[in-house]
Design a protein around this motif. Structure first.
Motif, PDB file in Angstrom:
ATOM      1  N   PHE B 101     -11.900   8.541  13.182  1.00  0.00           N
ATOM      2  CA  PHE B 101     -11.556   7.145  12.470  1.00  0.00           C
ATOM      3  C   PHE B 101     -10.793   7.572  11.293  1.00  0.00           C
ATOM      4  N   ARG B 102     -10.845   8.714  10.612  1.00  0.00           N
ATOM      5  CA  ARG B 102     -10.189   9.081   9.706  1.00  0.00           C
ATOM      6  C   ARG B 102      -8.652   8.741  10.071  1.00  0.00           C
ATOM      7  N   GLN B 104      -7.289   7.218  12.453  1.00  0.00           N
ATOM      8  CA  GLN B 104      -6.947   5.960  12.931  1.00  0.00           C
ATOM      9  C   GLN B 104      -6.597   5.241  11.488  1.00  0.00           C
ATOM     10  N   ALA B 105      -7.465   5.205  10.546  1.00  0.00           N
ATOM     11  CA  ALA B 105      -7.349   4.540   9.096  1.00  0.00           C
ATOM     12  C   ALA B 105      -5.788   5.197   8.693  1.00  0.00           C
ATOM     13  N   ARG B 108      -2.862   3.701  10.656  1.00  0.00           N
ATOM     14  CA  ARG B 108      -2.808   2.556  10.401  1.00  0.00           C
ATOM     15  C   ARG B 108      -2.182   2.107   9.082  1.00  0.00           C
ATOM     16  N   ARG B 109      -2.712   2.756   7.918  1.00  0.00           N
ATOM     17  CA  ARG B 109      -2.054   2.599   6.541  1.00  0.00           C
ATOM     18  C   ARG B 109      -0.550   3.096   6.778  1.00  0.00           C
ATOM     19  N   THR B 112       1.397   0.218   8.947  1.00  0.00           N
ATOM     20  CA  THR B 112       1.362  -1.023   8.162  1.00  0.00           C
ATOM     21  C   THR B 112       2.273  -0.772   7.029  1.00  0.00           C
ATOM     22  N   GLY B 113       2.233   0.175   6.138  1.00  0.00           N
ATOM     23  CA  GLY B 113       3.145   0.569   5.084  1.00  0.00           C
ATOM     24  C   GLY B 113       4.462   0.649   5.317  1.00  0.00           C
ATOM     25  N   TYR B 115       5.790  -1.047   7.759  1.00  0.00           N
ATOM     26  CA  TYR B 115       6.134  -2.489   8.202  1.00  0.00           C
ATOM     27  C   TYR B 115       6.603  -3.174   6.684  1.00  0.00           C
ATOM     28  N   LEU B 116       5.926  -2.834   5.635  1.00  0.00           N
ATOM     29  CA  LEU B 116       6.132  -3.468   4.435  1.00  0.00           C
ATOM     30  C   LEU B 116       7.483  -2.806   3.689  1.00  0.00           C
ATOM     31  N   ASP B 117       7.669  -1.563   4.156  1.00  0.00           N
ATOM     32  CA  ASP B 117       9.082  -1.095   3.467  1.00  0.00           C
ATOM     33  C   ASP B 117      10.268  -1.215   4.227  1.00  0.00           C
ATOM     34  N   LEU B 132       2.134  -5.430  16.262  1.00  0.00           N
ATOM     35  CA  LEU B 132       0.691  -5.625  16.256  1.00  0.00           C
ATOM     36  C   LEU B 132       0.000  -4.463  16.984  1.00  0.00           C
ATOM     37  N   ALA B 135       0.040  -1.121  15.386  1.00  0.00           N
ATOM     38  CA  ALA B 135      -0.939  -0.668  14.626  1.00  0.00           C
ATOM     39  C   ALA B 135      -2.325  -0.756  15.102  1.00  0.00           C
ATOM     40  N   ASN B 136      -2.401  -1.344  16.162  1.00  0.00           N
ATOM     41  CA  ASN B 136      -3.770  -1.290  16.666  1.00  0.00           C
ATOM     42  C   ASN B 136      -3.884  -0.272  18.113  1.00  0.00           C
TER      43      ASN B 136
END
Lengths: 591, 621
Positions: B101-102, B104-105, B108-109, B112-113, B115-117, B132, B135-136
């Motif tokens: 889970f860590r 994955q998180a 994912r960060r 998606t980060g 995507y913003l940059d 999508l 990220a998934n």
């Protein structure tokens, strides 16, 4: 819209039953599959039995060590294993083929059903979640059927088989084992309930996470232009961490439940040793039987534990199944009368609205509209934002049915018209001229796959748009990008218009179809459209009044009511009227 | 994805796992610790059982009496092993889950980060659905083998221990063990090699099915109004059938693998029985040894499959990882400059100087890796030079498809020119910091975008210094205050995807308010009021001209009233500035411009002429 997962969902078992009823294909050859499953399960008991026989009769037998006997026991067991392995393969092969085939059909049926529902064009926000119904939700079901289903069947079988063999060796010990397991069963059940809740939370958080990602991708230009990347990043990270926290919580619950089974296993084995020795001393049990029994306890525990795991994971899959079933359960509110329906009579179409009212459930959007539009007229519908213009267009094309009253086309009540007839004769061009990620030609050909490039060129020429097509980098073969985004908004509208034009309808409904096109092009289009649609009925929803000026008749809608109708020139002269005001404002804008 | 060949997939899969271990070394160590404890106890339990049979059961049954102390010690040993196993299970499963889970998180960060940059030009080349799923499901696929990984590592340790202990007991039986475990390993290798291409294909087909569903549902209105549901269903069904076949092919291989993996340890147990009998006869082992070893094989059969789970998921993991890498290693993020000019209330000056622009190519997802920012499609803007002087309004006019929206994007640096410069107050936009850029210029796009949030958040976007008063002021300027006041919860009303639906005109006004709330010194309006009724638009423009909030404006417009408010007009055609000047000057000098802006009047005049002609004709007749 189906209810989102409520706090008290229907029982797991009820969902599985409904799901199985949905796919009768799953039952094809079930008997053979089950037969192979049972045979392959028998293989599990073969080795402990071989050990018992080997020890009791071959190794510690009365005649001392008998290598030959051990050899034959082993050979027979090996043969049995070969058969059970083959049966295991056959079972899985059948299971995969049947379940994938059945669920591919469910996938397609759900897809079609979603298109038949009106939720798609009424609530754009649901699209993402609807896509998941035909993708990941179905994947979860197959996964459950193939892994969970197989493992559950095998495990259940293994429990039954080992329990029988155990009971055969010693019914007393079997009672001891069952007694040791009884408390664990209750504990596991209690945890299962908590797990259902925990997994529900994981799914909800996943939905929120996907929504946040989708927003950050679709809204990228806005995020960039307003320099709010950090805000977006923080929101994304929160959604990601929330999801992770929920996952961890579910895991803790799952592991705790699992552990109770492990403790029970230890208790059972210890009890078998203690009680078994007493029985052995009493002469009820041989060394070989007791040894085999210890092996059997392990074989009995394993499937119980694995089945527990599978049932835990099943909560996830069953939720997916439920989501698919919920969609399929929704009856389309606008249904195709199908075979019982009638075709629209040939020729130009006339329109009659008879006391039509419409509401989405809240305030009334169209209020008692009563009007006739003769065939072959060109009508413009005007009014301020929110006056009910678009609702009028949707009722006319039967994207929705009126709340009260009736719409008739060429005298036929609209809800009696077969969809194939309706959709080929009545075409609407919506404001958002959605394009598919294909070429210009393929998009125009959407409703008429038979048209050649030559036909398309002719159509663009007739619309006066051939110069524009030729100015595109690849002409008709230019790719338009996702949702047509490689073209400007106005250009997308041109393609959408051409697409409707080649469909050759008898009633053309334009819902602000040229709102983003430049005035010169619009006026040109208007003129060519007038020429090419002569002889058909045209209804144009417009906020540019140039359209109204050119129409035979203008219908003015205000707060859901038709307040004026007549030719432009007459309406303008009605001083103080809604139309006169709209027109004055239009003149101000354009002069 | 084409790079996932059956040959190197195992090696590459191990590298991905190595990456995961480097990312989360502590949790991994913890989980493996739990797993080794568990494994050790599995082996231990076999010996405990062996000793109980050999040391307690056999003598007890033979002698007809039992040493109670010994019996209870045995029973307690069994229980103790179970309790310790629970500890091991907690360590292993919680560790494995937390690690997965860590990871994955974390990814994912990261994704998606990115995507913003990454620049908008990169976004243009990638479908929303693909981003999508990156990220998934790609993150999920990449870390799927993490869940059984500690179990598998623990199992390997356990196997080594078991084989070692076998050698300690009897070398011949140990060789049986070695042969069995080597056989298991070979089956696994064979399986994962054969599985890799099948898994890759299935994953590809999954993407295709999802893409068709996305697009088809997106265009539902067109599908429905043209009666093409049947055709769309056929299109979807075709792809669904291919996915089905791909999944069946995966399943058949798995159907072969699973029973084999189960049978092999059983065969090993049988071999132990035969060989053990000979060794027993030779007096090399005792009954205790034989039972222990046979039991060991039985209990090992299950954990050994954990290795299979990891190896079986490696191809999918590699496929997911490749797709993640594609995002994580993408270059060309928009670099911001370092200049942060002093805050000013004065309107800004915008200047385009010899700007040329071409959309980057490489639209197809397969080709993304090779597409660099140097590859450009056809040039859409040529040598654009224009100035919006301080406090002035310039209208950008041109036919559909002439490049107006692209100029608007360049003006706020959503994209960068290929050649030439765009300057605000003599600073090249590329030299400004992100904050300076966002604080100076605001764009209102043609199609409004509403966040899934409250009205307040949509307008303020949590920017500094935008309180409720500022939000209301901006809403007033955008003529949106009235309808917002009528919403059930006012500023707290949820709008956007899952909130109250707004009409097109309302959405446009809300996004306009968002732009105005930041008190931009340069406002770029890209046909941003097209769905607003003319009278409302007039009121908005009047308010903007009113000077409550002085700003320079570049406005893409068709309406004469909008153009009339402009101090200057720039007329573009086919991506070139054809004429610039006042409205009157352009009417005199530019036939294209005149044609465009007087289109409605001329149409009306013509209609009147026809009308008159018709009437005249009627009279003569």
């Amino acid at each position: 819209m189906p209810a989102e997962l409520s706090d008290a969902p229907e029982s797991t078992w009820a969902t599985i039953k409904r799901g199985l009823a949905l796919s009768p294909e799953l039952r094809t050859g079930l008997a053979a599959t089950l037969f192979f499953a049972i045979v392959s399960m028998l293989g599990r008991a073969a080795v402990p039995v071989a050990i018992q026989q080997g020890i009791d009769k071959g190794i510690a037998g009365p005649g001392g060590l008998d290598v030959g006997f051990v050899g034959s026991v082993v050979a027979i067991t090996a043969g049995v294993l070969a058969i059970t392995t083959l049966c295991g393969y056959l079972m899985m092969r059948r299971l995969f083929t049947v379940s994938e085939t059945a669920l591919a059909n469910v996938r397609v049926r759900t897809f079609r059903h979603i298109h038949d529902l009106s939720m798609l064009h009424q609530q754009s926000e649901r699209r993402g979640s609807l896509v998941s119904r035909v993708t990941s939700d179905i994947d979860q079901i197959t996964q459950f059927l193939q892994w969970g289903g197989v493992i559950l069947i095998i495990s259940a079988g293994q429990v039954v088989v080992t329990a029988s063999v155990m009971a055969y060796y010693s019914w007393q010990l079997t009672l001891v084992v069952l007694a040791a397991f009884a408390p664990a069963v209750f504990v596991i059940r209690a945890f299962q309930k908590r797990l259902a809740g925990a997994y529900g939370l994981v799914r909800t958080r996943m939905g929120a996470l996907l929504a946040a990602v989708s927003e950050s991708v679709v809204g990228a230009p806005v995020i960039r232009a307003y320099g709010v990347s950090e805000r977006t990043r923080a929101r994304l990270n929160t959604a990601i961490d929330d999801h992770r926290t929920a996952q961890m919580r579910a895991l803790r619950t799952s592991v705790t439940g699992f552990s109770s089974g492990e403790i029970a296993a230890g208790l059972a084995t210890a009890a078998v040793v203690v009680v078994g020795v007493q029985l052995g001393i009493g002469g009820t049990l041989t060394v070989g039987q007791l040894t085999a029994y210890l092996f059997l306890v392990t074989l009995f525990i394993q499937p119980v534990q694995i089945a527990t795991e599978v049932l835990n994971e099943a909560q996830n899959a069953v939720a997916g199944w439920r989501r698919v079933l919920d969609v399929l359960d929704v009856e389309p509110d606008v249904a195709d009368p199908g075979e019982q329906g009638v075709e629209l009579p040939p020729g130009p179409i006339d329109i009659r609205f008879q006391d039509v009212s419409f509401t989405y459930g809240g305030p009334i959007v169209l209020d008692d509209v009563d009007l006739d539009i003769p065939a072959k007229t060109r009508v413009a519908v005007v009014g301020e934002t929110g006056s009910g213009k678009t609702t009028f267009a949707k009722l006319l094309t039967r994207l929705m049915d009126p709340t009260t009253g009736e719409v008739r086309l060429s005298g036929v009540p609209l809800d009696r018209v077969r969809f194939d007839s309706l959709r080929s004769r009545v075409v609407m061009v919506p404001q958002d001229g959605f394009l598919f990620d294909a070429t210009v030609a393929e998009n125009v050909r959407f409703a008429r796959p038979d048209l050649t490039d030559g036909d398309l060129e002719l159509a663009f020429t007739e619309l006066g748009l051939i110069d524009w097509v030729e100015s595109l980098p690849g002409g008709l073969a230019t790719r338009v990008g996702e949702r047509g985004e490689a073209l400007s908004v106005g250009e997308r509208q041109l393609v959408a218009l051409a697409r409707a034009y080649v469909a050759d309808p008898d009633l053309l409904v334009l819902d602000e179809a040229t709102s983003a096109v430049d005035p010169a092009t619009e006026v040109r289009l208007q003129r060519t459209l007038d020429a090419v649609t002569r002889g058909r009925t045209t209804v144009a929803i417009a906020h540019r009044l140039s359209t109204a000026q050119a129409a035979d008749e203008v219908i003015v809608v205000d707060q859901g009511r038709v307040v004026q109708r007549g030719p432009h020139d007459e309406l303008v002269r009605e001083t103080g009227s809604v139309y006169a005001k709209l027109y004055a404002s239009w003149l101000e804008q354009t002069r | 994805m084409a790079s996932v060949t059956s040959r190197d997939v195992l090696a590459r899969g191990f590298r991905v796992l190595g990456r995961a271990i480097r990312d989360e070394p502590r949790i991994f160590a913890f989980a493996v610790g739990g797993s080794v404890l568990f494994g050790g106890l599995v082996v231990g339990s076999a010996y405990v059982i062996g000793h109980i049979v050999g040391g307690v059961i056999v003598p007890a049954i033979e002698d007809g009496k039992v040493d109670n102390a010994l019996l209870w010690i045995g029973a307690m040993a069994v229980l103790a092993v179970s309790v310790l196993r629970v500890v091991g299970i907690f360590g292993r499963r919680l560790g494995a889950g937390y690690m997965q889970f860590r990871l994955q998180a974390r990814y994912r960060r990261l994704v998606t980060g990115r995507y913003l940059d990454l620049p908008l030009s990169w976004h243009h080349r990638h479908a929303t659905g693909t981003l999508l799923s990156n990220a998934n499901s790609d993150v999920e696929a990449a870390w799927f083998p993490i869940a059984p990984l500690p179990f598998a590592v623990g199992t390997v340790v356990m196997l080594v221990g078991a084989v070692g202990s076998l050698f300690f007991t009897d070398w011949v039986l140990a060789l049986v063990g070695v042969a069995t475990f080597a056989g298991l390993f070979l089956i696994n290798v064979f399986y994962s090699r054969r599985m890799a291409p099948r898994q890759a294909r299935a994953q590809l087909m999954r993407g295709e099915v999802s893409a068709i569903a996305h697009e088809s549902f997106d265009g539902a209105l067109v599908v429905k109004t043209m009666g093409r549901e049947g055709h769309e269903t056929e299109r979807f069904a075709g792809q669904a059938r291919e996915l089905r076949d791909a999944l069946i092919s995966v399943g058949r291989l798995r159907g072969l693998f699973d029973p084999l993996m189960e049978t092999l340890p059983s065969l090993g147990t049988l071999a132990v029985l035969v060989v053990g009998t000979f060794r027993l006869r030779a007096g090399d082992i005792s009954v205790t040894d034989l039972v222990s070893i046979a039991f060991l094989f039985t209990v090992l059969a299950f954990p050994v499959r954990a290795i299979g789970w990891v190896l079986a998921e490696l191809p999918r993991s590699v496929a997911g990882w490749d797709r993640l890498q594609h995002v994580l290693t993408a270059t060309g993020e928009m670099r911001y400059g370092t200049i942060n000019p002093e805050k000013s209330d004065k309107p800004a000056t915008l200047a385009f100087d010899g700007v040329e622009y071409a959309y980057p190519v490489g639209a197809d997802t397969d080709d993304m890796v090779n597409a660099t920012t140097d590859d450009h499609g056809p040039t859409v803007l040529h040598d654009i030079s224009l100035v919006v002087p301080e406090g002035r309004t310039v209208a950008l006019v041109g036919p559909t498809g002439s490049g107006k929206s692209t100029i608007a994007s360049l003006a706020v640096r959503l994209v960068d020119p290929v050649t030439g410069t765009v300057r605000v107050d003599d600073h090249d936009l590329r030299d400004l910091t992100a904050a300076a850029l966002a604080g100076t210029a605001a764009l209102v796009a043609q199609i409004p975008f509403i966040f899934d949030d409250t009205v307040r958040a949509n307008v303020s976007l949590d920017r500094d210094g935008i309180d409720d008063d500022a939000v209301w002021a901006a809403l007033r300027l955008a003529q949106a205050d009235e309808f917002i006041r009528r919403l059930p919860d006012g500023l707290d009303t949820m709008v956007g995807e899952r909130g109250t639906s707004l009409s097109g005109g309302q959405r446009q006004r809300l996004t306009l308010a968002r732009a105005l709330a930041g008190r931009p010194r340069l406002l770029v309006l890209d046909d941003a009021t097209s769905a607003v009724d003319p009278r409302v638009e007039a009121a908005i423009l009047a308010a903007l001209r009113g000077g409550e909030q002085p700003t320079s404006i570049l406005v893409v417009a068709y309406r004469r009233a909008t153009i009339a408010l402009a101090d200057e007009v720039v007329y573009v055609e086919h991506g070139r500035v054809v004429a610039a000047g006042t409205h009157q000057e352009l009417l005199a000098s530019s036939p294209g411009y005149t044609d465009l802006v007087t289109a409605y009047e001329r149409a009306e005049a013509e209609r009147e002429r026809e009308h008159a002609y018709d009437e005249e004709g009627a009279v003569t007749a």
